[in-house]
Scaffold this motif. Structure first.
Motif, short mmCIF file in Angstrom:
data_model
loop_
_atom_site.label_atom_id
_atom_site.label_comp_id
_atom_site.label_asym_id
_atom_site.label_seq_id
_atom_site.Cartn_x
_atom_site.Cartn_y
_atom_site.Cartn_z
N VAL A 15 0.83 -1.21 0.00
CA VAL A 15 0.00 0.00 0.00
C VAL A 15 0.87 1.25 0.00
CG1 VAL A 15 -1.69 1.34 1.31
CG2 VAL A 15 -1.98 -1.13 1.07
N LEU A 16 1.91 1.27 0.81
CA LEU A 16 2.76 2.46 0.90
C LEU A 16 3.42 2.77 -0.43
CD1 LEU A 16 3.92 4.75 2.60
CD2 LEU A 16 5.74 3.18 3.34
N ALA A 17 3.81 1.74 -1.17
CA ALA A 17 4.42 1.97 -2.48
C ALA A 17 3.49 2.80 -3.37
CB ALA A 17 4.74 0.64 -3.16
N ARG A 18 2.21 2.55 -3.26
CA ARG A 18 1.24 3.27 -4.08
C ARG A 18 0.92 4.65 -3.51
NH1 ARG A 18 1.72 -1.72 -4.67
NH2 ARG A 18 1.20 -2.77 -6.62
N GLU A 19 1.00 4.78 -2.20
CA GLU A 19 0.73 6.07 -1.58
C GLU A 19 1.82 7.10 -1.88
OE1 GLU A 19 -1.97 4.64 2.27
OE2 GLU A 19 0.11 5.25 2.59
N LEU A 20 3.01 6.62 -2.21
CA LEU A 20 4.12 7.54 -2.45
C LEU A 20 4.28 7.91 -3.92
CD1 LEU A 20 6.79 6.30 0.11
CD2 LEU A 20 5.09 8.11 0.34
N ARG A 21 3.24 7.70 -4.69
CA ARG A 21 3.23 8.10 -6.09
C ARG A 21 3.70 9.56 -6.24
NH1 ARG A 21 0.58 6.96 -10.90
NH2 ARG A 21 -0.38 5.09 -9.99
N GLY A 22 4.53 9.78 -7.23
CA GLY A 22 4.98 11.13 -7.54
C GLY A 22 6.25 11.54 -6.83
N ARG A 23 6.78 10.70 -5.93
CA ARG A 23 7.98 11.08 -5.18
C ARG A 23 9.22 10.29 -5.59
NH1 ARG A 23 6.62 11.42 0.78
NH2 ARG A 23 8.90 11.55 0.89
N ASP A 24 9.07 9.35 -6.53
CA ASP A 24 10.21 8.55 -6.98
C ASP A 24 10.86 7.81 -5.81
OD1 ASP A 24 12.01 7.45 -8.81
OD2 ASP A 24 13.45 9.08 -8.54
N ILE A 25 10.02 7.31 -4.90
CA ILE A 25 10.50 6.50 -3.77
C ILE A 25 9.98 5.09 -3.95
CG2 ILE A 25 10.36 6.11 -1.28
CD1 ILE A 25 10.07 9.16 -0.96
N THR A 26 10.89 4.11 -3.96
CA THR A 26 10.47 2.72 -4.06
C THR A 26 10.22 2.16 -2.65
OG1 THR A 26 12.73 1.85 -4.03
CG2 THR A 26 11.78 2.37 -6.18
N VAL A 27 9.24 1.26 -2.56
CA VAL A 27 8.93 0.59 -1.30
C VAL A 27 8.80 -0.90 -1.58
CG1 VAL A 27 7.45 0.52 0.73
CG2 VAL A 27 7.59 2.63 -0.61
N ASN A 28 9.67 -1.68 -1.00
CA ASN A 28 9.68 -3.13 -1.22
C ASN A 28 9.93 -3.87 0.09
OD1 ASN A 28 9.67 -3.37 -4.33
ND2 ASN A 28 11.34 -1.92 -3.97
N ALA A 29 9.67 -5.16 0.06
CA ALA A 29 9.99 -6.01 1.21
C ALA A 29 10.89 -7.16 0.76
CB ALA A 29 8.72 -6.56 1.85
N VAL A 30 11.83 -7.51 1.61
CA VAL A 30 12.67 -8.68 1.40
C VAL A 30 12.12 -9.79 2.30
CG1 VAL A 30 15.00 -9.63 1.51
CG2 VAL A 30 14.66 -7.20 0.95
N ALA A 31 11.95 -10.98 1.73
CA ALA A 31 11.42 -12.11 2.50
C ALA A 31 12.45 -13.23 2.52
CB ALA A 31 10.10 -12.59 1.89
N PRO A 32 13.36 -13.21 3.49
CA PRO A 32 14.39 -14.26 3.53
C PRO A 32 13.79 -15.63 3.82
CG PRO A 32 15.00 -12.37 4.90
CD PRO A 32 13.56 -12.22 4.54
N GLY A 33 14.45 -16.65 3.29
CA GLY A 33 14.20 -18.01 3.75
C GLY A 33 15.10 -18.29 4.94
#
Length: 241
Positions: A163-181
């Motif tokens: 959701v946050l990735a979409r809320e930051l539209r227009g700011r050129d900020i990426t939002v991702n999660a890393v899911a380690p095994g």
């Protein structure tokens, strides 16, 4: 001027490896720790000893005033914040029928509220062109018995991330999660016998446990060159799922 990264959980395990990797990539790093000042200082010393820039800052990630103070410190010391790596988290394992609900509340406070608090400050204060990197777990897909409460908190982390990735539209900020095994950290190894560890190491096609440096490699990618990867959960687990 160096780009600036805040790394929570930066005094040990994946967080520390990520802090050291980002420093080697040229970031000035704020190593955020919960309780162990000596380990945090050791992480700082390791970075500065190689010519990097780093400071330590203490904060309970679920305390919004403490987290805001960390961002204040980063801005005053290094001039701003470009990347936030939120690696702090706790894990309790028990079947649903047996889990102590006080532990459920602690998991919720650190892993869900903590992520929300850190991401809230990051959303307000990361400079345009930056990156926010949360931590989930590949256990979410594996659905291993005993992991329900922990996996549930990480499901929440994934929801906030997307959701946050979409809320930051227009700011050129990426939002991702890393899911380690399964990764050879103190958090993972604690309480597991050798047979259990060997069994989990045999699961990936690559036939080993992950290492903190394997995960830090992904963090480095998302913090730097990966500008077209956004709103994603990157499962770094050697091919288990």
């Amino acid at each position: 001027m160096a780009r600036v990264a805040i790394v929570t959980g930066g005094s040990r395990g994946i967080g520390r490896e990520s802090a050291e990797r980002l420093a080697s990539d040229g970031f000035a790093v704020v190593v955020v720790y919960g309780g162990n000042k000596d380990e945090a200082q050791a992480a700082v010393d390791a970075i500065t000893g190689r010519g990097g820039q780093a400071i330590a800052a203490q904060a309970d990630v679920a305390d919004e005033q403490a987290v805001a103070a960390v961002f204040d410190t980063a801005e005053k010391t290094f001039g701003g914040v470009d990347v936030v790596v939120h690696a702090a988290g706790i894990m309790y394992l028990a079947p649903v029928a047996e889990l102590d609900l006080d532990r459920l509340d602690r998991l919720h406070r650190t892993n869900i509220r903590g992520t929300f608090v850190v991401d809230q400050q990051a959303a307000r204060r990361v400079r345009d062109g930056g990156a926010i990197i949360n931590f989930s777990t590949s256990v979410l897909g594996l659905a291993l018995p005993g992991y329900a409460a922990y996996a549930a908190t990480k499901g929440a982390v994934e929801a906030v991330t997307l959701v946050l990735a979409r809320e930051l539209r227009g700011r050129d900020i990426t939002v991702n999660a890393v899911a380690p095994g399964p990764t050879a950290t103190a958090l993972f190894l604690d309480g597991k016998d050798e047979a259990t560890i060997a069994g989990m190491a045999a699961q990936p096609p690559l036939e080993r446990l992950g290492t903190p440096s394997d995960i830090a490699e992904v963090v480095s990618f998302l913090a730097g060159p990966a500008r077209w990867v956004n709103g994603q959960v990157l499962r770094a687990n050697g091919g288990i799922v």
